[in-house]
Design a protein around this motif. Sequence first.
Motif, PDB file in Angstrom:
ATOM      1  N   ILE A 118       0.831  -1.198   0.000  1.00  0.00           N
ATOM      2  CA  ILE A 118       0.000   0.000   0.000  1.00  0.00           C
ATOM      3  C   ILE A 118       0.866   1.249   0.000  1.00  0.00           C
ATOM      4  O   ILE A 118       1.828   1.346   0.744  1.00  0.00           O
ATOM      5  CB  ILE A 118      -0.930   0.011   1.227  1.00  0.00           C
TER       6      ILE A 118
ATOM      7  N   GLU B 276      -8.543  -0.345   0.490  1.00  0.00           N
ATOM      8  CA  GLU B 276      -7.314   0.009   1.185  1.00  0.00           C
ATOM      9  C   GLU B 276      -7.461  -0.238   2.685  1.00  0.00           C
ATOM     10  O   GLU B 276      -6.561  -0.782   3.340  1.00  0.00           O
ATOM     11  CB  GLU B 276      -6.974   1.474   0.920  1.00  0.00           C
TER      12      GLU B 276
ATOM     13  N   PHE C 197      -2.397   2.171  -5.810  1.00  0.00           N
ATOM     14  CA  PHE C 197      -1.653   1.311  -4.885  1.00  0.00           C
ATOM     15  C   PHE C 197      -0.169   1.164  -5.236  1.00  0.00           C
ATOM     16  O   PHE C 197       0.593   0.601  -4.464  1.00  0.00           O
ATOM     17  CB  PHE C 197      -2.285  -0.085  -4.844  1.00  0.00           C
TER      18      PHE C 197
END
Length: 660
Positions: free
Chosen positions: A117, A166, A196
């Motif tokens: 992430i 997320e 991402f």
Amino acid sequence: MSRLFDVLVSAPIDRLYTYSNPKSNRIEPGQIVKVPFGSRAAIGVVWFAKESSELTNIKEIFHVYDYPLIPRAMFEFIEKVADYNILDRGSVLKMVLCEPTLFKDIKQKRCICEACIVPEKMRLTEDQEKAASRIFSAIDQAKFATFCLDGVTGSGKTETYLKVCEYALTKGRQCLILLPEISLTSQMVDRMEKYFGIPPLIWHSFITPKNRRNAWLKALSGEAGITIAARSGLFLPFRNLGLIVVDEEHDYSYKQEEAAIYNARDMAVLRAKILGIPAVLSSATPSLETINNCLIGKYTKLQLPTRFSKVQMPEIETVDMRGFGCKGKEYISDVLLSEIKVTADLNRQALLYINRRGFAPITLCNKCGRRIQCPNCTSWLVEHRNYRILTCHYCGHQLPKPSLCPHCGEDGLFAFGAGVERIQRELTDKLPSVRTVIASSDTIPTVQKMQQLCDDVINHRFDVIIGTQILSKGHHFPDISLVGVIDADAGLMGNDHRASERTYQAIQQVSGRAGRAQVRGKALLQTYSPDTPLFNALKKYNSEEFFRLEMHSRKLSQLPPYARLAAIILSSNDAKQVEEFAKKMVASAPLTNAEASSLQIFGPAPAAMARLQGRARWRILLRAARHYDIQSYVRSWLKVTKVPSSVRLTIDIDPYNLWF
């Protein structure tokens, strides 16, 4: 250590088979194994372990695969999908295992996971934040809930559920995003890679066997953080699934109508319920079933009422074609043609929508009046002039376009009606300087071709895109400011009870392709019935009024969501035998007086597509009260019905297409 195991085999069967463990391997429920099955070897999953059996001559397991165990929750999902859709459990397991691609060595690839992430770069609006926070809460509580993310086109629904993905990743959970069209994956992958920093896993029928196996293993091992998939991705055996998103949840493509028949949207909600996780159904035009579930409190509606860019929604106008007349060779009105020219002169782009492939849907002889029909199906051959062929869109039968009528031998053949090729030719004749391109499944057969088209449109290599439904949803082309719907009435023809709903959804979706950046867009709908409630609702963006009228109509007719339907489709190469069997089956239906008050049986009748791929087809339709267990009745009926070996019987629970 158990010595005997009941195994579900990946084949169209519903029973378990008992096998022994010859090598004293450690075998547990969920293990993938290879077992003898008749004269061949088959792949299966260990369902139960047991110590003894009354059976004799028990065969031995051939091989135990060194894969992680299929999660126990997947067993329940397989059984409930089979139970709801009246399928064999082995047929559902086959969709889960996706053999034979699983059993070859392959190198692993990186995918989105928690460690990948990157910091969020985009700020959500207040409405988006409110919607996302409701779903965050369900993730935190490990609670099943179904959310309808209802936002106008361009409102940022995708950004909202990516934010939720997320959040789920930070909790160590896997996410599945279902898309209705494979063509949508290219732009979605680009957006997710920007979001991402690395692309997601992809799952659809066009990926290579190596990538298919890689995605399957990463789902099972828990390594896959986010997977973008077509409807079949719902059956991936995720280790730790925490969120399911069904994008464009209203889309008809989620209904599989071949082999194992099911609705991926509804089965996604079922899987979320089994796992105790949230499901997000996202759409600018939710289905009537979803709207009704929101009204009765089963689903929670989350609304995004304005566009993210703050640009106004496109202005929608109707073009009354009654004054245009039927000129036979012209389908673009003067009003629409003028708007296309102005748009091109301003260095903007236009999209013309007509949901018909090819040049013309019918080839007719003006001497004998007959049409050229497919020899295998109840359908006309469609002219594809760019390829100089006539073809059937159901069975694929093709022949070169004849110069003389095959029925009377006269020189009288002409093309009747319009498809994308004819619209392109007409536009090129009238505005030769305008650069055009066709977007249909014929011209864009692969994801790579779709990616190339998207790049070409964004880089302004074309002024006008002429497309079918392949371009009506999901795509973001910032320079398109004009949408023209060539035949807005087309979807209203026929006897489909969802015709108005589908037409409203399709037109609103394709109109939403206009004006998604800085300039307000315009949509022109060419119609012969401009004053109908459907077009008035579209022009005013009054979805609530349209769906209120449509729900009222469904209630009066006792159609879903106010009733339940099931279809039984019978087919055979022997037309007489299937007709006789269909009539015999209905005559022997075990319908008691008590059941008759809640259930009606219609038919049998020849299907509208009475012949498909050489097989004669008959249909039986069942309609029941909303809370009636229609599956149990169909099962009891099948138990007293002996189907001839030459007749194929298919069951469609909650059928979408009554015409077919």
